[in-house]
Each structure stands twice: as structure tokens, then as C-alpha cells.
Design a protein around this motif. Structure first.
Motif, PDB file in Angstrom:
ATOM      1  N   ASP A 292       0.815  -1.215   0.000  1.00 60.86           N
ATOM      2  CA  ASP A 292       0.000   0.000   0.000  1.00 60.86           C
ATOM      3  C   ASP A 292       0.847   1.263   0.000  1.00 60.86           C
ATOM      4  O   ASP A 292       0.393   2.332  -0.403  1.00 60.86           O
ATOM      5  N   ARG A 293       2.099   1.155   0.453  1.00 62.14           N
ATOM      6  CA  ARG A 293       2.971   2.329   0.465  1.00 62.14           C
ATOM      7  C   ARG A 293       3.358   2.752  -0.946  1.00 62.14           C
ATOM      8  O   ARG A 293       3.689   3.919  -1.186  1.00 62.14           O
ATOM      9  N   LEU A 294       3.349   1.817  -1.867  1.00 60.65           N
ATOM     10  CA  LEU A 294       3.690   2.139  -3.245  1.00 60.65           C
ATOM     11  C   LEU A 294       2.467   2.505  -4.084  1.00 60.65           C
ATOM     12  O   LEU A 294       2.550   3.288  -5.007  1.00 60.65           O
ATOM     13  N   GLY A 295       1.340   1.881  -3.768  1.00 66.68           N
ATOM     14  CA  GLY A 295       0.125   2.196  -4.500  1.00 66.68           C
ATOM     15  C   GLY A 295      -0.222   1.165  -5.557  1.00 66.68           C
ATOM     16  O   GLY A 295       0.570   0.308  -5.924  1.00 66.68           O
ATOM     17  N   ARG A 296      -1.430   1.300  -6.047  1.00 64.83           N
ATOM     18  CA  ARG A 296      -2.003   0.335  -6.978  1.00 64.83           C
ATOM     19  C   ARG A 296      -1.254   0.290  -8.302  1.00 64.83           C
ATOM     20  O   ARG A 296      -0.889  -0.769  -8.817  1.00 64.83           O
ATOM     21  N   ALA A 297      -1.007   1.475  -8.880  1.00 68.19           N
ATOM     22  CA  ALA A 297      -0.377   1.527 -10.203  1.00 68.19           C
ATOM     23  C   ALA A 297       1.025   0.932 -10.171  1.00 68.19           C
ATOM     24  O   ALA A 297       1.422   0.195 -11.083  1.00 68.19           O
ATOM     25  N   GLU A 298       1.784   1.231  -9.122  1.00 65.58           N
ATOM     26  CA  GLU A 298       3.137   0.705  -9.034  1.00 65.58           C
ATOM     27  C   GLU A 298       3.128  -0.804  -8.836  1.00 65.58           C
ATOM     28  O   GLU A 298       3.987  -1.526  -9.380  1.00 65.58           O
ATOM     29  N   GLY A 299       2.166  -1.312  -8.059  1.00 62.90           N
ATOM     30  CA  GLY A 299       2.061  -2.752  -7.886  1.00 62.90           C
ATOM     31  C   GLY A 299       1.805  -3.463  -9.202  1.00 62.90           C
ATOM     32  O   GLY A 299       2.412  -4.498  -9.498  1.00 62.90           O
ATOM     33  N   LEU A 300       0.906  -2.906 -10.035  1.00 66.43           N
ATOM     34  CA  LEU A 300       0.622  -3.504 -11.335  1.00 66.43           C
ATOM     35  C   LEU A 300       1.831  -3.391 -12.263  1.00 66.43           C
ATOM     36  O   LEU A 300       2.122  -4.305 -13.041  1.00 66.43           O
ATOM     37  N   ARG A 301       2.545  -2.280 -12.181  1.00 61.65           N
ATOM     38  CA  ARG A 301       3.730  -2.129 -13.022  1.00 61.65           C
ATOM     39  C   ARG A 301       4.785  -3.168 -12.658  1.00 61.65           C
ATOM     40  O   ARG A 301       5.421  -3.762 -13.530  1.00 61.65           O
ATOM     41  N   ARG A 302       4.944  -3.424 -11.363  1.00 63.84           N
ATOM     42  CA  ARG A 302       5.984  -4.363 -10.939  1.00 63.84           C
ATOM     43  C   ARG A 302       5.631  -5.812 -11.276  1.00 63.84           C
ATOM     44  O   ARG A 302       6.505  -6.610 -11.604  1.00 63.84           O
ATOM     45  N   VAL A 303       4.351  -6.151 -11.199  1.00 57.18           N
ATOM     46  CA  VAL A 303       4.002  -7.522 -11.562  1.00 57.18           C
ATOM     47  C   VAL A 303       4.199  -7.727 -13.059  1.00 57.18           C
ATOM     48  O   VAL A 303       4.622  -8.807 -13.507  1.00 57.18           O
ATOM     49  N   ASP A 304       3.969  -6.685 -13.870  1.00 57.00           N
ATOM     50  CA  ASP A 304       4.257  -6.770 -15.303  1.00 57.00           C
ATOM     51  C   ASP A 304       5.763  -6.897 -15.547  1.00 57.00           C
ATOM     52  O   ASP A 304       6.202  -7.652 -16.429  1.00 57.00           O
ATOM     53  N   GLN A 305       6.553  -6.165 -14.769  1.00 60.50           N
ATOM     54  CA  GLN A 305       8.007  -6.270 -14.890  1.00 60.50           C
ATOM     55  C   GLN A 305       8.488  -7.684 -14.572  1.00 60.50           C
ATOM     56  O   GLN A 305       9.357  -8.233 -15.257  1.00 60.50           O
ATOM     57  N   ASN A 306       7.895  -8.283 -13.533  1.00 60.65           N
ATOM     58  CA  ASN A 306       8.305  -9.639 -13.162  1.00 60.65           C
ATOM     59  C   ASN A 306       7.901 -10.666 -14.221  1.00 60.65           C
ATOM     60  O   ASN A 306       8.621 -11.635 -14.471  1.00 60.65           O
ATOM     61  N   LEU A 307       6.749 -10.462 -14.840  1.00 64.67           N
ATOM     62  CA  LEU A 307       6.355 -11.345 -15.942  1.00 64.67           C
ATOM     63  C   LEU A 307       7.342 -11.207 -17.106  1.00 64.67           C
ATOM     64  O   LEU A 307       7.752 -12.216 -17.705  1.00 64.67           O
ATOM     65  N   TYR A 308       7.716  -9.987 -17.414  1.00 66.01           N
ATOM     66  CA  TYR A 308       8.691  -9.760 -18.487  1.00 66.01           C
ATOM     67  C   TYR A 308      10.027 -10.409 -18.142  1.00 66.01           C
ATOM     68  O   TYR A 308      10.682 -11.019 -19.000  1.00 66.01           O
ATOM     69  N   ALA A 309      10.427 -10.311 -16.867  1.00 64.12           N
ATOM     70  CA  ALA A 309      11.682 -10.935 -16.443  1.00 64.12           C
ATOM     71  C   ALA A 309      11.618 -12.453 -16.593  1.00 64.12           C
ATOM     72  O   ALA A 309      12.602 -13.093 -16.974  1.00 64.12           O
TER      73      ALA A 309
END
Length: 332
Positions: A292-309
Motif C-alpha cells: 500500500d505504500r507504493l500504490g495500486r499503479a506501481e504494484g501492477l507495473r511491478r508484476v508486469d516487470q516480473n512477468l517480463y523478467a
């Protein structure tokens, strides 16, 4: 459930707005005829409906349960049939219709049965024989047809709601539903009801499957994939088709390690359960725990980054690997 409840509340408001003035007019008419008590009761009933309607409009909640008003209405009708005349039984028809449209189905049927057991014997005793027989036949039919109509409407509304939130091909929830469910899960996590983890995955080399086997085979793969993944998820988890061959799993009350183990189990399950022998299918998965400290948009961005990785490391894998899950999760 929520759709049926919203349907009943909207119907209650519509009926309240339309019926309160009519009831008040009839109460005035009864008072003019000298039936002061009966007219006063009808007026009080109309004012209660109007107050309840206004409260629903302001808050979205029902102040006076309709079951209470229905019981009061039935008792008033029973009293009116005995002391005002059998013509008071005519009010039973609109009351039965309103009961069906406003009350929950089981409760509505209980109230209809109570109305028939209470009012039909009274009308048969107080009214002329032909009037009593007509009421004994038409009142149950009115109840039955009203119940049937509302049941059909609720079923159609449920189907429309499902069409709005599900992908028509696979039956998985769609992106619109994901946005709503994620916000709901985040609110629950803020009340310490468990962490929220996201698993994003897509099918490896899906374009090659379409090119080699045809788009029908590609559709079969998507349907089979959803069926396979759903069988492995818990009831509290939800699967969403985000577009094309990309999917998301929303896991409630799940630690990073649990999400990692689930993602790895999904990877193995999909690899082992082929839609057909000549069609191997693998998926790549990215996992993240919502912070929650990062927020919704950042959480979605990071899960996309991990999928790309996961795809960059060779596909058919989970990123981050289980042993490095904590180090790869969003940090403050």
C-alpha cells in the motif's frame, strides 16, 4: 447476490415513488366515506413507504424492512375485511405484487403463503360466495405469476451481470471486473484482513500456436488453460483474462511465499496437462505482493516487470524464483 439486492432496492424506490401518492389518495377517499380508522391506517402506511423511499434515496439502505410493512399490511387487510367490508381484500393484489418485487425470494414466498392462509378464509366467510370464490382463485394466481415474473427478471439480470464481468470465450473474469475486485481486496488488506498478491502470466509463444495449429486451436488452448488454472485455485482466489493470452490471478490473504508456491504449481500443472498430445503449452509467471505504500499503479507495473523478467530468463518459469521472493517484492 449484490445484483439481486440492487434490483430489489431500485424496485422498492420506484414502487415507493409511484404507490405512496396513490395510497394517500385512497386514504382521503376512505376518510370522506367515513371510514376514518381504515383511511388513517392507509395514510400511515403511505407515509411509511414515502419515508423509507426517501431514506433509500439518501443512503442506499432500507430503513424499514419490507417484511415488517408486509406483515402490517396483511394484518390491516384482515381487519379491513372483517370491519370495513370484503372490498378491502382488493388491496391484497398490489401488496402481493410489491412483495414479490421487493422481498428476497424465500421471504416473499413465505409472505405469500401467509397472505393466502390468512386472507382467503376471511374473504370466503365475509364476502358473497361468487366474490369469495373469485378471490380464492385469482389471489394465488396473482402471487404465482408475480413470483414467476420476478424470478425470470432476476435470472436475466444475473446473466447480464455475468456477461458484463466475464470473458465470453473462457469464462474467466474480465479486466473491468479485475479493477473492481482489486480495489475491494486492497480495502480489505488495509483493514488487516490479509495481504494481497498478484500473479500475472501469459502463454509462451502463443502466436506460434495460432500460426501452426490455427486460431481454433488457440481458442481451445485458452479455454483449457482457464479450466486447468481454476481447478488449482482456492475459492478466495480469482482468475482474470486481461487481454489476449495474458491473465492475472488475485490472491487474498496470501504471503509472498504462498504466492510463489501457487505460481510454481500453476506452471507445472499447465505444462503437464496438455489440451491435446501434439500441442505442448507452457506459461511464464510474474509474482508480486501488493504494498500500500507504493500504490495500486506501481504494484501492477511491478508484476508486469516480473512477468517480463520471467520471459527474459527463458520462459516456462516463475519470477522472482521462490528463494528470492522476498528480495524481489516491492520495497518502501
Amino acid at each position: 447476490m449484490h445484483a439481486a439486492r440492487d434490483f430489489r432496492i431500485r424496485t422498492y424506490m420506484l414502487l415507493g415513488v409511484s404507490s405512496a401518492p396513490v395510497l394517500l389518495a385512497f386514504s382521503i377517499y376512505d376518510v370522506i366515506r367515513g371510514q376514518y380508522l381504515f383511511g388513517g391506517i392507509i395514510a400511515a402506511f403511505a407515509l411509511a413507504i414515502a419515508a423509507n423511499t426517501a431514506y433509500i434515496h439518501r443512503t442506499g439502505r432500507v430503513k424499514i424492512p419490507f417484511a415488517v410493512m408486509n406483515v402490517v399490511g396483511l394484518l390491516t387487510l384482515a381487519w379491513g375485511i372483517q370491519f370495513v367490508g370484503h372490498a378491502a381484500a382488493l388491496w391484497a393484489y398490489p401488496l402481493a405484487i410489491v412483495n414479490c418485487f421487493v422481498s428476497e425470494r424465500r421471504r416473499a414466498r413465505i409472505m405469500m403463503a401467509a397472505g393466502m392462509l390468512l386472507l382467503i378464509p376471511l374473504v370466503l366467510l365475509e364476502a358473497p360466495m361468487d366474490h369469495g370464490v373469485r378471490f380464492a382463485l385469482t389471489y394465488p394466481l396473482t402471487c404465482w405469476f408475480s413470483d414467476l415474473a420476478v424470478s425470470i427478471l432476476e435470472k436475466l439480470q444475473h446473466q447480464l451481470n455475468e456477461f458484463a464481468i466475464r470473458d465470453p470465450l473462457t469464462g474467466a473474469y474480465n479486466r473491468r471486473c479485475f479493477d473492481f475486485r482489486l480495489d475491494e481486496a486492497i480495502e480489505q488488506s488495509r483493514r488487516d484482513l490479509g495481504a494481497v498478491s498478484l500473479i500475472s502470466f501469459d502463454i509462451d509463444h502463443f502466436k506460434a500456436i495460432n500460426d501452426q495449429f490455427g486460431h481454433d486451436a488457440g481458442d481451445d488452448v485458452l479455454v483449457h488453460l482457464v479450466r486447468t488454472v481454476r481447478a488449482r485455485l482456492r475459492k478466495v482466489d480469482a482468475l482474470f483474462r486481461m487481454g489476449g493470452e495474458e491473465f492475472m490471478v488475485l490472491c487474498r490473504g496470501t504471503t509472498p511465499q504462498q504466492a510463489q508456491h501457487l505460481a510454481e504449481a500453476l506452471r507445472r500443472e499447465v505444462m503437464e496437462c496438455r489440451p491435446r498430445p501434439d500441442l505442448p503449452v507452457t506459461i511464464s509467471l510474474g509474482v508480486v505482493q501488493y504494498d500500500d505504500r507504493l500504490g495500486r499503479a506501481e504494484g501492477l507495473r511491478r508484476v508486469d516487470q516480473n512477468l517480463y523478467a520471467a520471459k527474459q530468463t527463458g520462459r516456462n518459469t516463475v519470477w522472482p524464483p521462490a528463494e528470492s521472493a522476498e528480495s524481489e517484492l516491492p520495497a518502501a
